[in-house]
Scaffold this motif. Structure first.
Motif, mmCIF file in Angstrom:
data_model
loop_
_atom_site.group_PDB
_atom_site.id
_atom_site.type_symbol
_atom_site.label_atom_id
_atom_site.label_comp_id
_atom_site.label_asym_id
_atom_site.label_seq_id
_atom_site.Cartn_x
_atom_site.Cartn_y
_atom_site.Cartn_z
ATOM 1 N N LEU A 654 -9.450 1.267 1.186
ATOM 2 C CA LEU A 654 -8.915 2.585 1.523
ATOM 3 C C LEU A 654 -7.658 2.889 0.713
ATOM 4 O O LEU A 654 -7.446 4.009 0.239
ATOM 5 C CB LEU A 654 -8.623 2.679 3.011
ATOM 6 C CG LEU A 654 -9.855 2.705 3.946
ATOM 7 C CD1 LEU A 654 -9.410 2.681 5.393
ATOM 8 C CD2 LEU A 654 -10.686 3.953 3.662
ATOM 9 N N PHE A 655 -6.810 1.915 0.539
ATOM 10 C CA PHE A 655 -5.620 2.101 -0.283
ATOM 11 C C PHE A 655 -5.991 2.454 -1.725
ATOM 12 O O PHE A 655 -5.389 3.333 -2.354
ATOM 13 C CB PHE A 655 -4.758 0.823 -0.267
ATOM 14 C CG PHE A 655 -3.767 0.790 0.856
ATOM 15 C CD1 PHE A 655 -2.726 1.716 0.896
ATOM 16 C CD2 PHE A 655 -3.849 -0.160 1.854
ATOM 17 C CE1 PHE A 655 -1.803 1.686 1.926
ATOM 18 C CE2 PHE A 655 -2.930 -0.189 2.879
ATOM 19 C CZ PHE A 655 -1.899 0.739 2.928
ATOM 20 N N ASP A 656 -6.989 1.771 -2.222
ATOM 21 C CA ASP A 656 -7.427 2.044 -3.598
ATOM 22 C C ASP A 656 -7.927 3.482 -3.739
ATOM 23 O O ASP A 656 -7.654 4.176 -4.742
ATOM 24 C CB ASP A 656 -8.534 1.066 -4.010
ATOM 25 C CG ASP A 656 -8.009 -0.351 -4.176
ATOM 26 O OD1 ASP A 656 -6.776 -0.516 -4.332
ATOM 27 O OD2 ASP A 656 -8.813 -1.305 -4.133
ATOM 28 N N LEU A 659 -5.014 5.846 -3.697
ATOM 29 C CA LEU A 659 -4.288 5.785 -4.963
ATOM 30 C C LEU A 659 -5.041 6.499 -6.094
ATOM 31 O O LEU A 659 -4.449 7.173 -6.943
ATOM 32 C CB LEU A 659 -4.026 4.322 -5.345
ATOM 33 C CG LEU A 659 -3.010 3.576 -4.469
ATOM 34 C CD1 LEU A 659 -2.951 2.104 -4.855
ATOM 35 C CD2 LEU A 659 -1.628 4.214 -4.599
ATOM 36 N N SER A 660 -6.374 6.389 -6.060
ATOM 37 C CA SER A 660 -7.183 7.036 -7.119
ATOM 38 C C SER A 660 -7.131 8.556 -6.991
ATOM 39 O O SER A 660 -7.160 9.279 -7.982
ATOM 40 C CB SER A 660 -8.630 6.546 -7.057
ATOM 41 O OG SER A 660 -9.233 6.940 -5.838
ATOM 42 N N ILE A 661 -7.104 9.030 -5.735
ATOM 43 C CA ILE A 661 -7.009 10.487 -5.515
ATOM 44 C C ILE A 661 -5.685 11.000 -6.052
ATOM 45 O O ILE A 661 -5.597 12.062 -6.673
ATOM 46 C CB ILE A 661 -7.165 10.831 -4.018
ATOM 47 C CG1 ILE A 661 -8.585 10.505 -3.546
ATOM 48 C CG2 ILE A 661 -6.843 12.293 -3.763
ATOM 49 C CD1 ILE A 661 -8.775 10.644 -2.061
ATOM 50 N N GLY A 662 -4.667 10.238 -5.842
ATOM 51 C CA GLY A 662 -3.352 10.661 -6.292
ATOM 52 C C GLY A 662 -3.301 10.745 -7.814
ATOM 53 O O GLY A 662 -2.593 11.572 -8.379
ATOM 54 N N ASN A 663 -4.056 9.913 -8.507
ATOM 55 C CA ASN A 663 -4.066 9.942 -9.968
ATOM 56 C C ASN A 663 -4.919 11.099 -10.493
ATOM 57 O O ASN A 663 -4.798 11.504 -11.627
ATOM 58 C CB ASN A 663 -4.600 8.620 -10.519
ATOM 59 C CG ASN A 663 -3.622 7.474 -10.228
ATOM 60 O OD1 ASN A 663 -2.432 7.728 -10.136
ATOM 61 N ND2 ASN A 663 -4.131 6.265 -10.091
#
Length: 663
Positions: A654-656, A659-663
């Motif tokens: 879930l963290f990954d 983080l990917s959405i934020g990028n």
């Protein structure tokens, strides 16, 4: 949200890890004495309010508790203490039982061999070989008495040694318990009382159980410490403070180890009755109830045998025509003064009646004032007390000498002080002190010192038989020889000594006119026993007028065995226990007493062993480690660990994503 899931997974992982460690700890200590199974206690972590409701935050380990029951622990302690006492008593008395009842090493064979030698002597009184055989069997008998007593004394030394060792063990356990009390208190204080130090508490409970094997104790829990008490409430452990039990020499018996209690610098001598239960209780009970009894009983047989055999032997005559002397030596009573006595008196004791002897020891106390000790004071009425220790029977008196149970008490020398006390053991050295005095076989007094007879010219059927003498006899009584003459007109016998009264008894009852004055004629009664000056004989039949009967010294007694026959009769004569037992019977009573007690302890020990096994089984059902159960727990915690890891893996994913959405 991911952070929340990660925290939940982490808490689950930590709880599972603690569960695995606890289960492993249980398995590792499955065979550790006193170990109690430990259980992980979990609770839900405090939930977090999110507006729509409370969201769980995972789990937390509240504590790790041990599975232990105080009630079951006390049952095991009680049963263990009782079983240890019985085992201790039984292991000691079994040795005496085997010793006394041995058909070869016991006393009975030696007694039988000795009296067989006496019987051979009676059949061949002039035979040197028969006389030497009597001396040889007498030496063997004395050696057997000494050997048996020596083995009993070895047991007494062993008991002293075991008492000393046991006291050291008790003191060691007390020190360890006090240290654990301190460690447990500190451990609980460090956790604010929420995390009990289970392993330390198990160790302390195990030490209490081990102490219970040595002596009966009671446990009083105060806060988180154990206070240990014994006897009538004397403390051994109070928190972190300990009180010692030290071995000490008895003030009245240097060969007896007793117990001194040390409290606040003061040393107090404790009574043996203080110790009940455990090894110490068994040792003290064995020594007081069986060991002392056995040694005194054996000594009574030896003292009684020596005294009665000597008494009869001294009434006989040896090959040289000399009255017999002592055949055996008999040990006198052992009297010891209390080392704390204020006076200088030396108490004396002697045996005046072996038939009245008991197997008990006695305590003589001076009680001239209410509160001992006090300076030496004049003796007042009722100031002496003799206590028979076997049953507590008390005899009070005001003057010496006094006789109690065949033992004469007297003050040999010195000054008596109030509070003084003495221990009197009449027969304790009886067996060890038995020795043969005679070494010359010609000195054995097999003959009687007097001889009676009738004159060939007598016309009647009168007879004179069963002649004997007692301790008051002297050769002057029948020197010169007496010639008794019968007068049929008056039915009287005359010719008796002019200085000695005459007693006539018929079946133990004095006849009319008895005792007859010295020198006076004596009425004849057929079958009656006539006695004077230590001489006795029986007159029977119908004498003729002027018939004569002679009573004189035995001047030719080489082939005479009349006293040897009387010595042989002692084997079956009831000379001990107030006339109720012979030598063999008194010894058999002792063997029976020890044998019955041994069997009683064996049966009781088996029963107590089953009770202990049941108590331990009940305790282990609660506290014991079940390996199958722990294996199941391992699998359960393993699965929980894996599941927690999966939760954390999802949280990581879930963290990954975030983080990917934020990028």
């Amino acid at each position: 949200m991911g952070s929340n899931i990660l925290g939940i997974g982490q808490s689950a992982l930590a709880a599972a890890q603690i569960g695995l460690s606890t289960a492993g700890h249980n398995i590792a200590n499955a065979s550790t004495p006193g170990y109690s199974r430990q259980i992980v206690v979990q609770s839900a972590a405090r939930a977090q309010y999110q507006g729509f409701g409370y969201v769980g935050q995972g789990t937390q380990v509240a504590t790790i508790q041990r599975s232990y029951s105080d009630y079951l622990g006390k049952q095991v302690l009680t049963s263990q203490t009782a079983k240890s006492e019985i085992d201790s008593y039984y292991s000691q008395i079994k040795q005496i039982d085997n010793l006394l009842a041995d058909p070869v090493a016991g006393l009975s064979p030696a007694l039988q061999d000795f009296f067989k030698g006496i019987q051979d002597l009676a059949a061949n009184p002039a035979d040197t070989a028969s006389r030497q055989s009597v001396l040889s069997t007498a030496q063997a008998l004395a050696g057997r008495f000494q050997s048996l007593d020596g083995r009993i004394s070895e047991l007494r030394d062993s008991v002293n040694s075991q008492i000393t060792t046991s006291l050291g063990t008790v003191n060691s356990y007390a020190t360890q318990i006090a240290k654990l009390n301190d460690s447990i208190e500190k451990a609980l204080a460090a956790s604010d009382g929420t995390a009990p130090p289970n392993d330390l508490m198990d160790q302390r409970d195990q030490l209490v159980t081990e102490m219970g094997k040595e002596v009966k104790v009671s446990v009083v829990k105060e806060n988180n410490s154990y206070n240990i008490f014994f006897g009538s409430g004397q403390p051994l452990v109070i928190g972190t403070q300990t009180f010692k039990l030290n071995p000490t020499i008895s003030p009245t018996d240097p060969a007896r180890t007793e117990v001194a209690y040390v409290s606040n610098g003061a040393t107090i001598l404790l009574s043996e009755s203080t110790f009940t239960g455990g090894k110490l209780g068994g040792l003290f009970a064995f020594r007081a109830q069986s060991l002392d009894e056995a040694q005194n009983s054996l000594g009574r047989v030896a003292v009684g045998f020596a005294a009665t055999f000597n008494a009869q032997h001294q009434l006989g005559q040896d090959l040289a025509g000399v009255m017999g002397g002592q055949f055996f030596t008999a040990a006198p009573p052992l009297v010891t003064s209390n080392s704390n006595n204020a006076g200088t008196a030396v108490m004396g004791a002697s045996i005046s009646n072996v038939s009245a002897l008991t197997t008990s020891n006695y305590r003589l106390q001076v009680v001239t004032a209410a509160v001992p000790p006090a300076p030496a004071v004049p003796v007042t009425p009722g100031s002496y007390r003799v206590t028979r220790l076997s049953d507590g029977n008390v005899s009070n008196f005001s003057t010496f000498p006094q006789t109690v149970d065949g033992v004469d008490f007297n003050v040999a020398s010195g000054t008596i002080a109030n509070g003084d006390d003495f221990l009197i053991r009449p027969t304790v050295n009886g067996a060890s002190g038995l020795n043969v005095v005679i070494t010359d076989p010609t000195k054995i007094a097999a003959a009687a010192p007097i001889r009676t007879g009738t004159v060939a010219t007598n016309t009647g059927s009168g007879k004179i038989t069963a002649e004997s003498v007692d301790a008051s006899y002297t050769a002057a009584t029948v020197t010169p020889a007496l010639s008794l003459s019968y007068n049929s007109t008056t039915n009287q016998l005359s010719g008796f000594p002019a200085t000695l009264p005459v007693t006539v008894t018929n079946n133990g009852t004095p006849v009319a006119g008895s005792p007859f004055a010295a020198g006076a004629p004596v009425t004849y009664t057929a079958g009656a026993t006539i006695s004077f000056g230590g001489v006795s004989f029986v007159m029977s039949g119908t004498p003729g007028n002027a018939d004569t009967f002679n009573v004189g010294a035995n001047t030719s007694g080489v082939g005479d065995s009349r006293n040897a026959l009387l010595l042989g009769n002692l084997q079956t004569s009831n000379t001990l226990a107030n006339g109720t037992a012979n030598y063999q019977g008194a010894y058999a009573q002792m063997v029976s007493l020890i044998g019955n007690k041994t069997h009683e302890l064996e049966v009781t020990g088996n029963a107590e062993g089953k009770l202990l096994a049941e108590a331990v089984k009940a305790q282990q059902s609660t506290s014991g480690v079940n390996l199958d159960e722990e294996a199941t727990n391992l699998l359960r915690y393993q699965q929980a660990y894996q599941a927690a890891g999966k939760v954390m893996s999802i949280a990581s994913t879930l963290f990954d994503v975030i983080l990917s959405i934020g990028n």
